[in-house]
Design an enzyme around this catalytic site. Structure first.
Site, PDB file in Angstrom:
ATOM      1  CE  LYS A 143      37.074  88.116 -16.929  1.00  0.00           C
ATOM      2  NZ  LYS A 143      38.442  87.793 -17.349  1.00  0.00           N
TER       3      LYS A 143
ATOM      4  NE  ARG B 129      42.984  94.220 -17.591  1.00  0.00           N
ATOM      5  CZ  ARG B 129      43.052  93.271 -16.664  1.00  0.00           C
ATOM      6  NH1 ARG B 129      43.835  93.420 -15.637  1.00  0.00           N
ATOM      7  NH2 ARG B 129      42.344  92.170 -16.776  1.00  0.00           N
TER       8      ARG B 129
ATOM      9  NE  ARG C   8      33.863  83.483  -3.625  1.00  0.00           N
ATOM     10  CZ  ARG C   8      34.541  84.307  -4.414  1.00  0.00           C
ATOM     11  NH1 ARG C   8      35.600  84.946  -3.949  1.00  0.00           N
ATOM     12  NH2 ARG C   8      34.171  84.503  -5.642  1.00  0.00           N
TER      13      ARG C   8
ATOM     14  NE  ARG D  15      38.603  84.621  -0.113  1.00  0.00           N
ATOM     15  CZ  ARG D  15      38.932  84.480  -1.376  1.00  0.00           C
ATOM     16  NH1 ARG D  15      40.076  83.936  -1.715  1.00  0.00           N
ATOM     17  NH2 ARG D  15      38.132  84.885  -2.333  1.00  0.00           N
TER      18      ARG D  15
ATOM     19  NE  ARG E 240      37.738  91.770  -6.141  1.00  0.00           N
ATOM     20  CZ  ARG E 240      37.257  90.554  -5.837  1.00  0.00           C
ATOM     21  NH1 ARG E 240      36.845  90.294  -4.630  1.00  0.00           N
ATOM     22  NH2 ARG E 240      37.203  89.622  -6.746  1.00  0.00           N
TER      23      ARG E 240
END
Ligand SMILES: [Zn+2]
Length: 226
Positions: A16, A91, A134, A165, A176
């Site tokens: 995004k 939101r 990642r 992470r 998420r």
């Protein structure tokens, strides 16, 4: 002159931020990120900034009216003359309600293009592949990606062994994505119901290709309106 308003939605890992930058340049419009705006107000330390800071520190959501007002004020600035991209807003359904009535208000006509929703949809597996590659250096924080460098195990700077992470663990990413879905679905449904165009764009391809595709769709639509 037409004034363009894009309302940009995209899940974590959808690219995004990249799209916002590309579209901002393509149309010469402003990029309004409510997250950035809140951070700037806090940094500025003015009255509103102090209020926002204490609300966030208390783990609460900034009230809709405050966010609505901040967005409205921001669109009066000079760089919004051609239009703007809303990123991270609306939101909530309450914010979306306010936004649609604000757009419908007299002062926005007749120069405004009907606001357009752009929803970057990326296949779950693509997001997982993107995020699960990642790796981060635990010492200096440099990020690497094993999708691009399959043999990469250590940091170039001090040779530390790279780690995944916590934010990038599969279960965390899935949560998420689920949270994003729960939060966004009712807002998108409201905007669709309100007659706002919702264009769903698959975000898996090259970002530049996606941006060009979005740009062409919007230009076509503007030509139809003119
Ligand atoms: Zn390092």
């Amino acid at each position: 002159m037409l004034r363009l308003c894009l309302i940009l939605f995209g899940s974590p890992g959808s690219g995004k931020g990249t799209q916002a930058k590309l579209l901002k340049d393509a149309f010469n419009i402003a990029h309004i990120s409510t997250g950035d705006m809140l951070r700037e107000r806090i940094a500025a330390g003015d009255e509103l900034g102090k209020q926002v800071d204490s609300i966030i520190k208390a783990g609460k959501l900034v009230p809709d009216e405050a966010v609505n007002q901040m967005v409205a004020d921001r669109t009066l600035q000079k760089d919004c003359e051609n239009g703007f991209i809303l990123d991270g807003y609306p939101r909530t359904v309450e914010q979306a309600k306010w936004l649609t009535s604000w757009f419908a208000a007299e002062k926005f006509h007749p120069t405004a293009v009907r606001p357009k929703v752009v929803h970057l949809e990326v296949d779950y597996n693509v997001i997982m592949a993107r995020i699960s590659g990642r790796r981060q250096c635990p010492i200096c924080g440099t990020l690497y990606n094993t999708a691009q460098e399959p043999d990469r195990v250590a940091c170039d700077l001090e040779g530390a062994k790279l780690v995944i992470r916590d934010d990038d663990r599969e279960d965390v990413v899935r949560e998420r994505l689920n949270a994003y879905e729960r939060q966004t679905a009712p807002v998108l449904a409201f905007l669709r119901e309100a007659g706002y165009m919702c264009s769903e764009v698959a975000g898996g391809a090259d970002p530049k290709v996606i941006a060009r595709q979005i740009e062409q769709n919007i230009r076509k639509e503007c030509a139809n309106l003119a």
